[in-house]
Motif scaffolding. Structure first.
Motif, PDB file in Angstrom:
ATOM      1  N   GLU A   1      34.536  42.783  42.541  1.00 36.71           N
ATOM      2  CA  GLU A   1      35.589  43.799  42.551  1.00 36.71           C
ATOM      3  C   GLU A   1      36.265  43.892  41.188  1.00 36.71           C
ATOM      4  O   GLU A   1      36.573  44.985  40.701  1.00 36.71           O
ATOM      5  CB  GLU A   1      36.622  43.475  43.631  1.00 36.71           C
ATOM      6  CG  GLU A   1      36.139  43.687  45.047  1.00 36.71           C
ATOM      7  CD  GLU A   1      37.148  43.197  46.069  1.00 36.71           C
ATOM      8  OE1 GLU A   1      37.186  43.769  47.158  1.00 36.71           O
ATOM      9  OE2 GLU A   1      37.894  42.230  45.776  1.00 36.71           O
TER      10      GLU A   1
ATOM     11  N   ARG B   1      45.269  43.429  37.148  1.00 36.09           N
ATOM     12  CA  ARG B   1      44.504  44.503  37.769  1.00 36.09           C
ATOM     13  C   ARG B   1      45.145  45.876  37.603  1.00 36.09           C
ATOM     14  O   ARG B   1      44.627  46.873  38.108  1.00 36.09           O
ATOM     15  CB  ARG B   1      44.321  44.210  39.271  1.00 36.09           C
ATOM     16  CG  ARG B   1      43.611  42.906  39.588  1.00 36.09           C
ATOM     17  CD  ARG B   1      42.171  42.904  39.129  1.00 36.09           C
ATOM     18  NE  ARG B   1      41.360  43.871  39.821  1.00 36.09           N
ATOM     19  CZ  ARG B   1      40.681  43.625  40.951  1.00 36.09           C
ATOM     20  NH1 ARG B   1      40.720  42.421  41.493  1.00 36.09           N
ATOM     21  NH2 ARG B   1      39.956  44.556  41.513  1.00 36.09           N
TER      22      ARG B   1
ATOM     23  N   ASN C   1      33.969  45.622  38.863  1.00 33.05           N
ATOM     24  CA  ASN C   1      33.920  47.048  39.184  1.00 33.05           C
ATOM     25  C   ASN C   1      35.056  47.791  38.500  1.00 33.05           C
ATOM     26  O   ASN C   1      34.881  48.919  38.026  1.00 33.05           O
ATOM     27  CB  ASN C   1      33.990  47.252  40.697  1.00 33.05           C
ATOM     28  CG  ASN C   1      33.893  48.713  41.085  1.00 33.05           C
ATOM     29  OD1 ASN C   1      32.927  49.397  40.758  1.00 33.05           O
ATOM     30  ND2 ASN C   1      34.910  49.220  41.769  1.00 33.05           N
ATOM     31  N   GLN C   2      36.216  47.158  38.411  1.00 31.05           N
ATOM     32  CA  GLN C   2      37.349  47.779  37.722  1.00 31.05           C
ATOM     33  C   GLN C   2      37.218  47.647  36.208  1.00 31.05           C
ATOM     34  O   GLN C   2      37.573  48.575  35.470  1.00 31.05           O
ATOM     35  CB  GLN C   2      38.672  47.146  38.168  1.00 31.05           C
ATOM     36  CG  GLN C   2      39.895  47.798  37.502  1.00 31.05           C
ATOM     37  CD  GLN C   2      41.206  47.189  37.945  1.00 31.05           C
ATOM     38  OE1 GLN C   2      41.245  46.330  38.832  1.00 31.05           O
ATOM     39  NE2 GLN C   2      42.302  47.614  37.330  1.00 31.05           N
TER      40      GLN C   2
ATOM     41  N   GLN D   1      40.868  52.297  36.453  1.00 33.68           N
ATOM     42  CA  GLN D   1      39.533  52.002  35.943  1.00 33.68           C
ATOM     43  C   GLN D   1      39.578  51.568  34.483  1.00 33.68           C
ATOM     44  O   GLN D   1      40.049  52.299  33.618  1.00 33.68           O
ATOM     45  CB  GLN D   1      38.629  53.218  36.089  1.00 33.68           C
ATOM     46  CG  GLN D   1      37.203  53.023  35.594  1.00 33.68           C
ATOM     47  CD  GLN D   1      36.461  51.950  36.376  1.00 33.68           C
ATOM     48  OE1 GLN D   1      36.688  51.777  37.562  1.00 33.68           O
ATOM     49  NE2 GLN D   1      35.586  51.229  35.712  1.00 33.68           N
TER      50      GLN D   1
END
Length: 707
Positions: A544, A487, A547-548, A491
């Motif tokens: 989630e 992660r 989304n990233q 972005q």
């Protein structure tokens, strides 16, 4: 065998609903055609299949829309996919609000429209150009239009079959256009519009139309376009498989044959790189390419089918280099587009050359590739421009520096949104430099070969053996603290990666897979890492994660079929000594993430890149490392595939007893001799012959493990 031609299987609406980001459009065009006609649908509705209104039909710089004058200023119309026909060569639809039927077909630089107006109506045709465009009626049956976009002129010429009574209005406000009144009539009336487009002149647009369509009628023009598509798609013939699989396959092949765009007009073209007209000589000029996407398997697929055209494309790149001083990354009509990262023209050219297609100036190509490698900044999403302080760190230390934990960006040249993508930059340029080295070796430039081979090993500088991933280093050579391989990077992972995370980019070493395996401590550990890739979850919810990483669709664990850096990864099991796992994974991916409907492409199509992966994989092999004249064998979908090549030879892949269940190779023969390799050489395909793969329901774990 069935009686459907290859073009009959194509559904241009495949992928027209995006899984998360962009969708496809139902393009009517020839392969590599300059004239592309598409319906213009609801503004803001990005999933084209879900649009419910048509606003017109775009050809070149112009948009046509037939309508009925009834006092209502709205000339758009509802439409129904069940009352629509979409093919590569022909499109028709009923405009439900007016009961007008419109159909069109397209050739290289021209298009032919046929409009049927219902009886007892006041028939109109609206022709529009973008803002600042100029359109005029030169006589009762002819229109010409011109607009300028980013220094490139667009011309359109239209010839109508009906004598128009009057030009009702010439709109001076935006958008420019003419509303043409055909008049009231008691019977249904047919209007035919023949269109030519050009970047040279209005007169050339007319010449293009007359040269291609001439005195042909609509049906004859449509048949000509159909014949061209059938010939192009028929270079690969398949037997077996389901109707859906054949439709998915030929729809993917259709997408794979649209780029690059041939913009040659009567031996001339207008270049967006120096805004001048040039003679083409004995080769056509091509533009519109997404190299970060297309070098992986789109250009290799086109090379397999039409090697001569790839030489013309490379020669076009070299003309762009002469005109601009840089080898482009994403060439388009208006010059280069500063997208993505890498020097991937090196891969495109090295792959073409090492597979035996040499009808271009290799010395000049090498000069251009080397110029970019030595003088252009590696920063992503920037124009080819001079080196920065970050490039100098790369030259000194062998890795592109990331920001240290908590460090604020201080290098002005770094793109505000795209960031440094430091790990991806290092890995992609290491591969590109390997490609440069192969060309240097072919030209006996031994010093350059040694220099670029050394740079090709820079990927090793970013492998953190403590965590088993590629990882970012700051300029001082220290690992970035707090780094999360899954992660990290913000972005799209853009601090460190291009749209993906470390689970994907750790395997981005196509050119030295043995070296990568060595970093993991051997094939067993490498296989375990691949296994983990396909099962590792999201560290939080899936929504989630997406989304990233919105480009990372088509997920199987952390593997994302929806983005190009993942394309080669399922084939890496071949190098770990477990090719049966490659066979299993590619079948699983094709079954899960590709079909013949609007949701049939699991990520951004990117000018045929995603589709070309499917074409290769469905045939049963894939180019893991462009630049090496070999392909890795997977698991073919069809009982037989025949690849008809430009040299007149045919290579056949026959999968005996293949089925959805029988996806594992039990044994193989190449041209009648036993074959136990999980790869095949390009020359074996180019020379014609037959590869027989005997398929079964359970793995033969000993097949394909020889080096």
């Amino acid at each position: 065998m069935n009686d459907r031609d290859p073009v009959d299987y194509v559904n241009p609406y495949v992928g027209s609903i995006g899984h998360l980001l962009t969708s496809t459009a139902p393009i009517v065009s020839l392969p590599h055609g300059m004239a592309q006609v598409v319906p213009v649908t609801n503004p803001g509705v990005t999933d084209r299949y879900l649009a419910d209104r048509i606003y017109g039909f775009q050809i070149g710089c112009s948009t046509l829309m037939p309508y009925i004058h009834d006092g209502d200023s709205d000339v758009t119309s509802a439409y129904d996919h069940d009352l629509e026909t979409a093919t590569p060569y022909y499109y028709s639809v009923l405009l439900e609000d007016s009961d007008i039927e419109i159909a069109y077909t397209a050739l290289q630089t021209s298009a032919y429209f046929r409009v049927v107006y219902p009886a007892n109506t006041d028939a109109r045709l609206l022709v529009q150009l973008p803002k600042d465009g100029v359109i005029s009626r030169t006589d009762e049956l002819q229109l010409t239009g011109r607009t300028m976009i980013q220094g490139v002129s667009h011309y359109v010429y239209m010839e109508l079959s009906n004598a128009l009574l009057e030009a009702e209005s010439s709109l001076t406000e935006s958008p420019a256009g003419l509303a043409l009144q055909l008049g009231k009539f008691t019977d249904a009336k047919v209007l035919e519009v023949r269109v030519g487009i050009s970047h040279l002149s209005a007169e050339q647009a007319k010449i293009n139309m007359e040269k291609e369509i001439g005195e042909q009628g609509f049906e004859e023009t449509k048949r000509a376009a159909r014949t061209i598509w059938n010939e192009a798609l028929g270079r690969i013939e398949v037997d077996g498989g389901s109707e859906s699989q054949r439709a998915t396959f030929y729809s993917a092949l259709y997408r794979s044959l649209l780029p690059m765009m041939n913009i040659t007009e009567d031996g001339k073209y207008f270049s967006g790189f120096d805004l001048a007209v040039h003679e083409t000589g004995n080769q056509d000029f091509y533009t519109l390419d997404n190299l970060w996407d297309s070098y992986r398997c789109l250009h290799p697929l086109q090379l397999l089918l039409e090697p001569g055209r790839q030489s013309e494309m490379i020669s076009s790149y070299l003309q762009m280099f002469k005109q601009s001083g840089w080898l482009p990354q994403f060439p388009g009509l208006y010059g280069d587009r500063p997208y993505m990262t890498g020097n991937h023209a090196a891969a495109f050219i090295a792959d073409t050359y090492h597979k035996g297609e040499v009808n271009f100036d290799l010395e000049q190509a090498y000069e251009a590739i080397r110029h970019n490698a030595m003088n252009a900044t590696m920063l992503p999403w920037t124009d080819n421009s001079p080196l920065t302080e970050l490039d100098r760190i790369y030259a000194e230390k062998g890795f592109f520096p990331a920001l240290a934990h908590g460090e604020t960006e201080s290098v002005a040249e770094v793109h505000g949104f795209e960031r440094r993508q430091a790990v991806s930059v290092t890995l992609e340029h290491a591969y590109d430099d390997w490609c440069v080295a192969q060309l240097a070796k072919a030209l006996n430039k031994e010093d350059d070969y040694a220099y670029f081979m050394n740079r090709a090993s820079n990927y090793k500088n970013l492998f953190d053996e403590r965590i088993g991933f590629m990882a970012p280093k700051s300029a001082d050579g220290e690992w970035v603290e707090g780094y999360d391989p899954k992660r990290g990077g913000g972005q799209g992972g853009r601090d460190y990666f291009a749209e993906c995370n470390a689970w994907i980019y750790t395997f981005h070493v196509q050119h030295d897979i043995d070296g990568l395996i060595g970093l993991f401590g051997g094939a067993i550990n490498f296989e375990k890492k691949l296994d983990a890739l396909f099962t590792e979850q999201y560290s939080g919810s899936k929504y989630e994660f997406l989304n990233q990483f919105p480009d990372s669709t088509g997920l199987i664990g952390q593997f994302c079929m929806g983005n190009e850096p993942a394309f080669h990864i399922p084939y890496l099991y071949n190098y770990a000594g477990t090719p049966w796992k490659t066979q299993r994974k590619v079948r699983e991916i094709m079954k899960l993430w590709f079909n013949d409907g609007p949701l049939g492409i699991c990520g951004d199509e990117d000018h045929g890149a995603m589709s070309s992966w499917y074409v290769f994989s469905a045939m049963g092999f894939y180019p893991v490392c462009p630049g090496k004249p070999v392909y890795d064998i997977g698991s073919p979908l069809f009982s037989e595939v025949r690849i008809r090549q430009q040299n007149g030879k045919t290579f056949t892949i026959r999968a005996t007893d293949g089925s959805d269940v029988n996806k594992y190779i039990q044994a193989a023969e190449l041209n009648g001799e036993p074959y136990n390799h999980a790869w095949i050489r390009h020359e074996d395909i180019a020379n014609g012959g037959t590869l027989v793969l005997h398929m079964g329901p359970r793995p033969n774990k000993s097949w394909g493990v020889t080096s």
